[in-house]
Write a protein that holds these residues in place. Structure first.
Motif, PDB file in Angstrom:
ATOM      1  N   ALA A  89       0.835  -1.209   0.000  1.00  0.00           N
ATOM      2  CA  ALA A  89       0.000   0.000   0.000  1.00  0.00           C
ATOM      3  C   ALA A  89       0.865   1.252   0.000  1.00  0.00           C
ATOM      4  CB  ALA A  89      -0.928  -0.002   1.204  1.00  0.00           C
ATOM      5  N   LEU A  90       1.939   1.258   0.786  1.00  0.00           N
ATOM      6  CA  LEU A  90       2.839   2.416   0.836  1.00  0.00           C
ATOM      7  C   LEU A  90       3.474   2.667  -0.528  1.00  0.00           C
ATOM      8  CD1 LEU A  90       4.377   4.605   2.407  1.00  0.00           C
ATOM      9  CD2 LEU A  90       6.078   2.864   3.001  1.00  0.00           C
ATOM     10  N   ASN A  91       3.899   1.617  -1.200  1.00  0.00           N
ATOM     11  CA  ASN A  91       4.534   1.777  -2.503  1.00  0.00           C
ATOM     12  C   ASN A  91       3.551   2.296  -3.552  1.00  0.00           C
ATOM     13  OD1 ASN A  91       7.073   0.953  -1.650  1.00  0.00           O
ATOM     14  ND2 ASN A  91       6.667  -1.194  -2.075  1.00  0.00           N
ATOM     15  N   VAL A  92       2.314   1.816  -3.510  1.00  0.00           N
ATOM     16  CA  VAL A  92       1.307   2.293  -4.464  1.00  0.00           C
ATOM     17  C   VAL A  92       1.027   3.781  -4.235  1.00  0.00           C
ATOM     18  CG1 VAL A  92      -1.118   2.110  -5.160  1.00  0.00           C
ATOM     19  CG2 VAL A  92       0.237   0.045  -4.799  1.00  0.00           C
ATOM     20  N   VAL A  93       0.863   4.166  -2.970  1.00  0.00           N
ATOM     21  CA  VAL A  93       0.601   5.570  -2.649  1.00  0.00           C
ATOM     22  C   VAL A  93       1.790   6.446  -3.061  1.00  0.00           C
ATOM     23  CG1 VAL A  93       0.235   7.208  -0.764  1.00  0.00           C
ATOM     24  CG2 VAL A  93      -1.021   5.049  -0.805  1.00  0.00           C
ATOM     25  N   ALA A  94       3.008   5.953  -2.822  1.00  0.00           N
ATOM     26  CA  ALA A  94       4.210   6.720  -3.178  1.00  0.00           C
ATOM     27  C   ALA A  94       4.286   6.944  -4.687  1.00  0.00           C
ATOM     28  CB  ALA A  94       5.460   6.003  -2.681  1.00  0.00           C
ATOM     29  N   VAL A  95       3.991   5.910  -5.471  1.00  0.00           N
ATOM     30  CA  VAL A  95       4.038   6.037  -6.931  1.00  0.00           C
ATOM     31  C   VAL A  95       2.991   7.040  -7.418  1.00  0.00           C
ATOM     32  CG1 VAL A  95       3.610   4.828  -9.098  1.00  0.00           C
ATOM     33  CG2 VAL A  95       5.029   3.767  -7.349  1.00  0.00           C
ATOM     34  N   LEU A  96       1.763   6.920  -6.914  1.00  0.00           N
ATOM     35  CA  LEU A  96       0.704   7.841  -7.329  1.00  0.00           C
ATOM     36  C   LEU A  96       1.015   9.273  -6.910  1.00  0.00           C
ATOM     37  CD1 LEU A  96      -2.492   5.723  -6.537  1.00  0.00           C
ATOM     38  CD2 LEU A  96      -1.450   6.169  -8.768  1.00  0.00           C
ATOM     39  N   TYR A  97       1.558   9.437  -5.714  1.00  0.00           N
ATOM     40  CA  TYR A  97       1.884  10.789  -5.239  1.00  0.00           C
ATOM     41  C   TYR A  97       2.961  11.420  -6.113  1.00  0.00           C
ATOM     42  CZ  TYR A  97       3.585  14.569  -2.312  1.00  0.00           C
ATOM     43  OH  TYR A  97       3.999  15.803  -1.854  1.00  0.00           O
ATOM     44  N   LEU A  98       4.012  10.673  -6.408  1.00  0.00           N
ATOM     45  CA  LEU A  98       5.092  11.218  -7.227  1.00  0.00           C
ATOM     46  C   LEU A  98       4.599  11.554  -8.628  1.00  0.00           C
ATOM     47  CD1 LEU A  98       8.023   8.873  -6.159  1.00  0.00           C
ATOM     48  CD2 LEU A  98       7.837  11.312  -5.698  1.00  0.00           C
ATOM     49  N   LEU A  99       3.784  10.687  -9.207  1.00  0.00           N
ATOM     50  CA  LEU A  99       3.290  10.923 -10.552  1.00  0.00           C
ATOM     51  C   LEU A  99       2.445  12.195 -10.635  1.00  0.00           C
ATOM     52  CD1 LEU A  99       2.279   7.330 -11.716  1.00  0.00           C
ATOM     53  CD2 LEU A  99       4.137   8.723 -12.624  1.00  0.00           C
ATOM     54  N   LEU A 100       1.550  12.372  -9.658  1.00  0.00           N
ATOM     55  CA  LEU A 100       0.609  13.486  -9.721  1.00  0.00           C
ATOM     56  C   LEU A 100       1.185  14.772  -9.145  1.00  0.00           C
ATOM     57  CD1 LEU A 100      -2.654  11.568  -8.724  1.00  0.00           C
ATOM     58  CD2 LEU A 100      -1.870  12.197 -11.018  1.00  0.00           C
ATOM     59  N   ALA A 101       1.765  14.692  -7.946  1.00  0.00           N
ATOM     60  CA  ALA A 101       2.264  15.908  -7.293  1.00  0.00           C
ATOM     61  C   ALA A 101       3.475  16.478  -8.021  1.00  0.00           C
ATOM     62  CB  ALA A 101       2.615  15.613  -5.838  1.00  0.00           C
ATOM     63  N   LYS A 102       4.341  15.616  -8.543  1.00  0.00           N
ATOM     64  CA  LYS A 102       5.544  16.079  -9.237  1.00  0.00           C
ATOM     65  C   LYS A 102       5.352  16.193 -10.744  1.00  0.00           C
ATOM     66  CE  LYS A 102       7.841  16.292  -5.434  1.00  0.00           C
ATOM     67  NZ  LYS A 102       8.287  17.582  -4.883  1.00  0.00           N
ATOM     68  N   ARG A 103       4.148  15.849 -11.228  1.00  0.00           N
ATOM     69  CA  ARG A 103       3.806  15.983 -12.650  1.00  0.00           C
ATOM     70  C   ARG A 103       4.808  15.254 -13.541  1.00  0.00           C
ATOM     71  NH1 ARG A 103       0.320  20.780 -13.050  1.00  0.00           N
ATOM     72  NH2 ARG A 103       0.267  21.859 -11.040  1.00  0.00           N
ATOM     73  N   LEU A 104       5.079  13.983 -13.207  1.00  0.00           N
ATOM     74  CA  LEU A 104       6.039  13.202 -13.971  1.00  0.00           C
ATOM     75  C   LEU A 104       5.409  12.646 -15.240  1.00  0.00           C
ATOM     76  CD1 LEU A 104       7.727  11.226 -11.037  1.00  0.00           C
ATOM     77  CD2 LEU A 104       8.387  13.428 -12.006  1.00  0.00           C
ATOM     78  N   PHE A 105       6.260  12.362 -16.222  1.00  0.00           N
ATOM     79  CA  PHE A 105       5.844  11.759 -17.493  1.00  0.00           C
ATOM     80  C   PHE A 105       4.746  12.576 -18.178  1.00  0.00           C
ATOM     81  CE2 PHE A 105       7.428   8.213 -14.889  1.00  0.00           C
ATOM     82  CZ  PHE A 105       8.423   7.741 -15.719  1.00  0.00           C
ATOM     83  N   GLY A 106       4.805  13.882 -18.038  1.00  0.00           N
ATOM     84  CA  GLY A 106       3.866  14.751 -18.724  1.00  0.00           C
ATOM     85  C   GLY A 106       2.508  14.889 -18.071  1.00  0.00           C
ATOM     86  N   LEU A 107       2.288  14.249 -16.932  1.00  0.00           N
ATOM     87  CA  LEU A 107       0.994  14.359 -16.262  1.00  0.00           C
ATOM     88  C   LEU A 107       0.790  15.765 -15.706  1.00  0.00           C
ATOM     89  CD1 LEU A 107       0.882  10.970 -14.293  1.00  0.00           C
ATOM     90  CD2 LEU A 107      -0.264  11.538 -16.438  1.00  0.00           C
ATOM     91  N   ARG A 108      -0.424  16.276 -15.802  1.00  0.00           N
ATOM     92  CA  ARG A 108      -0.811  17.591 -15.289  1.00  0.00           C
ATOM     93  C   ARG A 108       0.105  18.705 -15.815  1.00  0.00           C
ATOM     94  NH1 ARG A 108      -0.503  17.913  -9.375  1.00  0.00           N
ATOM     95  NH2 ARG A 108      -1.764  19.780  -9.693  1.00  0.00           N
ATOM     96  N   GLY A 109       0.486  18.581 -17.080  1.00  0.00           N
ATOM     97  CA  GLY A 109       1.307  19.623 -17.689  1.00  0.00           C
ATOM     98  C   GLY A 109       2.789  19.334 -17.711  1.00  0.00           C
ATOM     99  N   GLY A 110       3.239  18.329 -16.977  1.00  0.00           N
ATOM    100  CA  GLY A 110       4.637  17.927 -17.022  1.00  0.00           C
ATOM    101  C   GLY A 110       5.595  18.866 -16.315  1.00  0.00           C
ATOM    102  N   ALA A 111       6.860  18.806 -16.729  1.00  0.00           N
ATOM    103  CA  ALA A 111       7.927  19.560 -16.066  1.00  0.00           C
ATOM    104  C   ALA A 111       7.726  21.069 -16.166  1.00  0.00           C
ATOM    105  CB  ALA A 111       9.281  19.173 -16.657  1.00  0.00           C
ATOM    106  N   LYS A 112       7.218  21.564 -17.307  1.00  0.00           N
ATOM    107  CA  LYS A 112       7.013  23.005 -17.452  1.00  0.00           C
ATOM    108  C   LYS A 112       5.971  23.514 -16.461  1.00  0.00           C
ATOM    109  CE  LYS A 112       8.355  23.424 -22.322  1.00  0.00           C
ATOM    110  NZ  LYS A 112       7.913  23.834 -23.678  1.00  0.00           N
TER     111      LYS A 112
END
Length: 304
Positions: A207-230
């Motif tokens: 559960a911790l690993n799943v939450v960590a992956v989702l948090y990093l993807l969304l909060a840090k906007r990785l792989f172009g999610l939510r506008g990406g690095a810009k």
């Protein structure tokens, strides 16, 4: 919790003097008792000397508010990765040492087992066919090459955890990507282990690993999610208190009144003076501290 003020209380204020006159009004306020500078992290005006000066585009951009909270979460994840690194690393060392002394350990085990057999038979316990003894004997049947491979695999996994920990602790972009990819690759393995034998520890880790992956993807906007690095860089720059697109007139004082740039919030001034009757003038006392807080109602002059 005010993460910005918490950071300033531990590390000190971040004061900066831009060389461009048009931007001084964003961070400077002249008062009757001295010049106050706005902290670029917590936003308070402090009667102190800036630690650096230069052009606006070279000004420090300390993390503020949600960004500081995010870094705290990243470091919690880094500590968890360090724990895994130590645990898996010790396992790799144990397997490697076992592969190099397998026969000696097997002889020692069988010798001690012979000593305990009469006692076990006395109580009606078949020691030779017990699950624990069977499992241990099965380990002795493994080839040394297999044990060496297992030790190498564990060592590689430990190094991966260490790299994740370093990247997350330093809040590096590459560390966030590395953590998402590495953690995501091991999720299917964890799912398989849960189907074989689920424990509370395994469930909590998964559960911790799943939450960590989702948090990093969304909060840090990785792989172009939510506008990406810009979009992520724009989010951080929007929190800056010294903006290139908003030059302002320098704040000054008129008589006893203080004029500061209107930033859309009330201004509170707190001036700490020496105790009355101290027997010395203001010039002989410690330099007073001025804080201008834009979140509280005016307080006037407070005597320490």
């Amino acid at each position: 919790m005010d993460w910005s003020r918490r950071a300033c209380s531990r590390r000190g204020h971040v004061l900066y003097e831009p060389t461009e006159q048009a931007y001084l009004g964003q961070v400077r306020a002249d008062t009757a008792i001295g010049t106050a500078w706005r902290c670029l992290r917590c936003g308070d005006f402090v009667l102190d000397v800036p630690g650096a000066t230069g052009s606006v585009d070279e000004a420090p951009q300390p993390l503020r508010g949600p960004a500081l909270r995010s870094r705290f979460i990243m470091r919690l994840l880094a500590v968890e990765r360090i724990f895994r690194f130590v645990l898996v690393g010790l396992g790799a060392i144990a397997v490697w040492r076992f592969s190099n002394s397998e026969h000696a350990l097997q002889d020692l085990f069988e010798k001690n087992l012979t000593v305990f057999k009469p006692l076990a038979q006395h109580y009606g316990y078949d020691l030779d066919n017990s699950s624990v003894v069977t499992t241990i004997r099965k380990l002795f049947t493994y080839k040394r090459s297999d044990l060496d491979f297992a030790a190498i695999a564990l060592a590689v996994y430990a190094v991966i955890e260490l790299i994740e920990a370093v990247g997350l602790w330093l809040a590096k972009r590459w560390g966030e990507y590395f953590a998402v990819v590495a953690t995501g690759l091991f999720l299917p393995v964890e799912v398989y282990e849960l189907t074989e034998h689920a424990t509370k520890f395994k469930i909590a880790t998964f559960a911790l690993n799943v939450v960590a992956v989702l948090y990093l993807l969304l909060a840090k906007r990785l792989f172009g999610l939510r506008g990406g690095a810009k979009a992520y860089a724009a989010e951080l720059s929007s929190e800056s208190l010294l903006r290139l697109d908003e030059p302002a007139t320098m704040a000054t004082t008129t008589g006893s009144a203080m004029n500061v740039p209107d930033l859309g919030a009330p201004v509170a001034a707190t001036v700490r003076l020496p105790p009355a009757g101290a027997g010395a003038g203001l010039a002989d006392q410690a330099e007073p501290t001025l804080l201008l807080n834009r979140a509280d109602p005016p307080e006037g002059i407070v005597q320490a």
